[in-house]
Design an enzyme around this catalytic site. Structure first.
Site, PDB file in Angstrom:
ATOM      1  N   ASP A 159       0.865  -1.181   0.000  1.00  0.00           N
ATOM      2  CA  ASP A 159       0.000   0.000   0.000  1.00  0.00           C
ATOM      3  C   ASP A 159       0.901   1.230   0.000  1.00  0.00           C
ATOM      4  O   ASP A 159       2.129   1.097  -0.075  1.00  0.00           O
ATOM      5  CB  ASP A 159      -0.919   0.006   1.238  1.00  0.00           C
ATOM      6  CG  ASP A 159      -0.160   0.187   2.545  1.00  0.00           C
ATOM      7  OD1 ASP A 159       1.081   0.273   2.534  1.00  0.00           O
ATOM      8  OD2 ASP A 159      -0.813   0.259   3.608  1.00  0.00           O
ATOM      9  N   ASP A 168       1.441   4.756   2.370  1.00  0.00           N
ATOM     10  CA  ASP A 168       1.040   5.367   3.637  1.00  0.00           C
ATOM     11  C   ASP A 168       1.436   6.837   3.679  1.00  0.00           C
ATOM     12  O   ASP A 168       2.568   7.183   3.341  1.00  0.00           O
ATOM     13  CB  ASP A 168       1.730   4.642   4.802  1.00  0.00           C
ATOM     14  CG  ASP A 168       1.525   3.137   4.762  1.00  0.00           C
ATOM     15  OD1 ASP A 168       0.451   2.674   5.174  1.00  0.00           O
ATOM     16  OD2 ASP A 168       2.444   2.414   4.309  1.00  0.00           O
ATOM     17  N   ASP A 192      -3.242   4.331   2.874  1.00  0.00           N
ATOM     18  CA  ASP A 192      -3.579   4.637   4.273  1.00  0.00           C
ATOM     19  C   ASP A 192      -3.227   6.094   4.548  1.00  0.00           C
ATOM     20  O   ASP A 192      -2.133   6.542   4.216  1.00  0.00           O
ATOM     21  CB  ASP A 192      -2.768   3.763   5.246  1.00  0.00           C
ATOM     22  CG  ASP A 192      -3.239   2.315   5.283  1.00  0.00           C
ATOM     23  OD1 ASP A 192      -4.389   2.055   4.883  1.00  0.00           O
ATOM     24  OD2 ASP A 192      -2.449   1.454   5.710  1.00  0.00           O
TER      25      ASP A 192
HETATM   26  P1  8DG Z   1       4.230  -2.459   2.999  1.00  0.00           P
HETATM   27  O1  8DG Z   1       3.024  -1.593   3.032  1.00  0.00           O
HETATM   28  O2  8DG Z   1       5.169  -2.097   1.919  1.00  0.00           O
HETATM   29  O3  8DG Z   1       3.874  -3.910   2.981  1.00  0.00           O
HETATM   30  O4  8DG Z   1       5.056  -2.241   4.361  1.00  0.00           O
HETATM   31  P2  8DG Z   1       4.817  -1.151   5.478  1.00  0.00           P
HETATM   32  O5  8DG Z   1       4.493   0.169   4.873  1.00  0.00           O
HETATM   33  O6  8DG Z   1       5.961  -1.220   6.412  1.00  0.00           O
HETATM   34  O7  8DG Z   1       3.570  -1.753   6.256  1.00  0.00           O
HETATM   35  P3  8DG Z   1       2.156  -1.124   6.623  1.00  0.00           P
HETATM   36  O8  8DG Z   1       1.289  -2.286   6.975  1.00  0.00           O
HETATM   37  O9  8DG Z   1       1.643  -0.233   5.553  1.00  0.00           O
HETATM   38  O10 8DG Z   1       2.396  -0.313   7.959  1.00  0.00           O
HETATM   39  C1  8DG Z   1       3.183   0.861   8.034  1.00  0.00           C
HETATM   40  C2  8DG Z   1       3.321   1.267   9.460  1.00  0.00           C
HETATM   41  O11 8DG Z   1       2.093   1.767   9.962  1.00  0.00           O
HETATM   42  C3  8DG Z   1       3.721   0.105  10.374  1.00  0.00           C
HETATM   43  O12 8DG Z   1       4.917   0.436  11.066  1.00  0.00           O
HETATM   44  C4  8DG Z   1       2.600  -0.006  11.346  1.00  0.00           C
HETATM   45  C5  8DG Z   1       1.988   1.367  11.312  1.00  0.00           C
HETATM   46  N1  8DG Z   1       0.627   1.449  11.809  1.00  0.00           N
HETATM   47  C6  8DG Z   1       0.359   2.061  12.992  1.00  0.00           C
HETATM   48  N2  8DG Z   1      -0.965   2.043  13.233  1.00  0.00           N
HETATM   49  C7  8DG Z   1      -1.550   1.409  12.187  1.00  0.00           C
HETATM   50  C8  8DG Z   1      -2.888   1.113  11.900  1.00  0.00           C
HETATM   51  O13 8DG Z   1      -3.799   1.443  12.647  1.00  0.00           O
HETATM   52  N3  8DG Z   1      -3.130   0.444  10.744  1.00  0.00           N
HETATM   53  C9  8DG Z   1      -2.122   0.114   9.904  1.00  0.00           C
HETATM   54  N4  8DG Z   1      -2.424  -0.527   8.768  1.00  0.00           N
HETATM   55  N5  8DG Z   1      -0.820   0.394  10.157  1.00  0.00           N
HETATM   56  C10 8DG Z   1      -0.539   1.031  11.287  1.00  0.00           C
HETATM   57  O14 8DG Z   1       1.229   2.544  13.691  1.00  0.00           O
HETATM   58 MN    MN Z   2       2.706   0.412   3.773  1.00  0.00          MN
HETATM   59 MN    MN Z   3      -0.374   0.729   5.579  1.00  0.00          MN
END
Ligand code: 8DG
Ligand code: MN
Ligand code: MN
Length: 371
Positions: A205, A207, A295
């Site tokens: 995703d 962020d 996100d």
């Molecule tokens: P990716 O998307 O490339 O797979 O890896 P990422 O960017 O490291 O993973 P992510 O699932 O998008 O999460 C990014 C960071 O956001 C991770 O350190 C955890 C943090 N996070 C929070 N709160 C929340 C929440 O409420 N939902 C989600 N999805 N992530 C959160 O601190």
């Molecule tokens: Mn992510």
């Molecule tokens: Mn995320």
């Protein structure tokens, strides 16, 4: 120097926040295996062994060299008997039979498939598995199963959102959101976070943190931004969670994966033409767009540094920052604040560097947090 003095070898810390971990992984053959084991334990709700394998994988990811014999792991932390046995198998046969057994296990395969759907976690996956369901068509053909809105979108856009998002696509989305947010307020603050901030080439995703310099205006900013994306016709799905943040309820003692800031989990429509170096329509078989998971989190500006640090990840890096704070400093860290239990006070921070300094940690750059 004295010739008899052995060359000092820097010891590897047991905490990911005291290690530098880039996206270059020299020990992928081992860490891939450990991640399968960790996930399998997670599916079986065995938190201890799951975390042990996640820690072991994280230690190996930080090494600037490839492990070529078990002797080389002697001084490394977090590698237990089980981890070492798996590594020995891989060193000897090029593969782990235990991991291969898991990969061919029906329950593991099914839970892996089900949890790959947006909105389906291990609990729901498990429930479906226990009801004898094994495939997406089993689920979609089962009349007694109620899919929530998120899961419905997850199935609808499954092909697109299970395909990795590229850095160019993340940049294109950054431009779209930047433009949309500046329609609402000229002084909006937008920052890329998550894996792309850590320098990853691909992600599941994208962020972002969005806020304003004016305290209290951020709540309405997120809802206005969603309205704007809707008007532009690119909002395919939106789950909005209003802020439940209350500074007077901090520090919270239980570990919270989720924070209390206003946030939304989106699926956006991204046109190929908006992506630099993206595929042309013809190459995509006529599709001129793809769906992407996005996100957005919207902390008040005085919580910005904590939110940025918390959302940049990696998840293992975050876990170890909190564990280090608690175990080594008697401090409580989360996405909202840092609390010193000895002084019984909150420690202020406007940048990530301030937080590392409060914790007495050497600053680790975002691209070194791929633990
Ligand atoms: P990716 O998307 O490339 O797979 O890896 P990422 O960017 O490291 O993973 P992510 O699932 O998008 O999460 C990014 C960071 O956001 C991770 O350190 C955890 C943090 N996070 C929070 N709160 C929340 C929440 O409420 N939902 C989600 N999805 N992530 C959160 O601190
Ligand atoms: Mn992510
Ligand atoms: Mn995320």
């Amino acid at each position: 120097a004295d010739a008899t003095t052995p060359t000092p070898v820097a010891t590897v810390s047991q905490y990911a926040c005291q290690r530098q971990t880039t996206t270059e992984n020299n020990n992928k053959i081992f860490t891939d295996a450990f991640e399968v084991l960790a996930e399998s334990y997670e599916f079986n709700e065995m938190e201890g062994p799951c975390l042990a394998f996640r820690r072991a994988a994280s230690v190996l990811k930080s090494l600037p060299w490839a492990v070529q014999c078990l002797g080389a792991t002697e001084d490394l932390p977090c590698l237990g008997e089980h981890s070492k046995a798996v590594m020995e198998e891989i060193l000897q046969y090029g593969r782990s039979f235990e991991v291969e057994k898991i990969l061919s296990d029906e329950r593991y395969q099914t839970l892996k498939l089900f949890t790959s759907v947006f909105g389906v976690g291990p609990k729901t996956g498990e429930k479906w598995y226990r009801r004898g369901l094994r495939s997406f068509s089993d689920i979609l053909a089962e009349p007694s199963i109620h899919l929530n809105r998120m899961q419905q979108s997850g199935f609808l856009h499954y092909g697109d959102i299970s395909r990795a998002v590229s850095k160019a696509e993340a940049q294109a989305l950054g431009n779209i959101i930047d433009e949309a947010v500046h329609v609402i307020t000229t002084d909006a603050i937008l920052a890329l976070t998550g894996g792309f901030r850590r320098g990853k080439e691909f992600g599941h995703d994208v962020d972002f943190i969005v806020t304003t310099p004016e305290l209290g205006k951020e709540g309405h900013l997120l809802t206005s931004l969603i309205d704007q994306l809707e008007q532009e016709g690119i909002l395919l799905f939106c789950e909005h969670q209003a802020s439940t943040f209350d500074m007077s309820k901090l520090p919270s003692h239980r570990f919270e994966a989720m924070d209390h800031f206003a946030k939304c989990f989106l699926i956006l429509r991204l046109e190929n033409s908006q992506v630099v170096g993206g595929l042309h329509d013809a190459e995509e078989g006529g599709r001129s767009w793809r769906a992407v998971r996005v996100d957005l989190v919207s902390p008040p500006i005085d919580r910005y540094a904590f939110a940025l640090l918390g959302w940049t990840g990696s998840r293992q890096f975050e876990r170890d920052l909190r564990r280090f704070a608690r175990m080594e400093r008697r401090m409580l860290l989360d996405n909202h604040a840092l609390f010193d239990k000895t002084k019984k006070e909150f420690l202020a921070a406007t940048t990530e560097k301030d937080i590392f300094a409060h914790l007495g940690l050497e600053y680790i750059e975002p691209w070194q947090r791929n633990a």
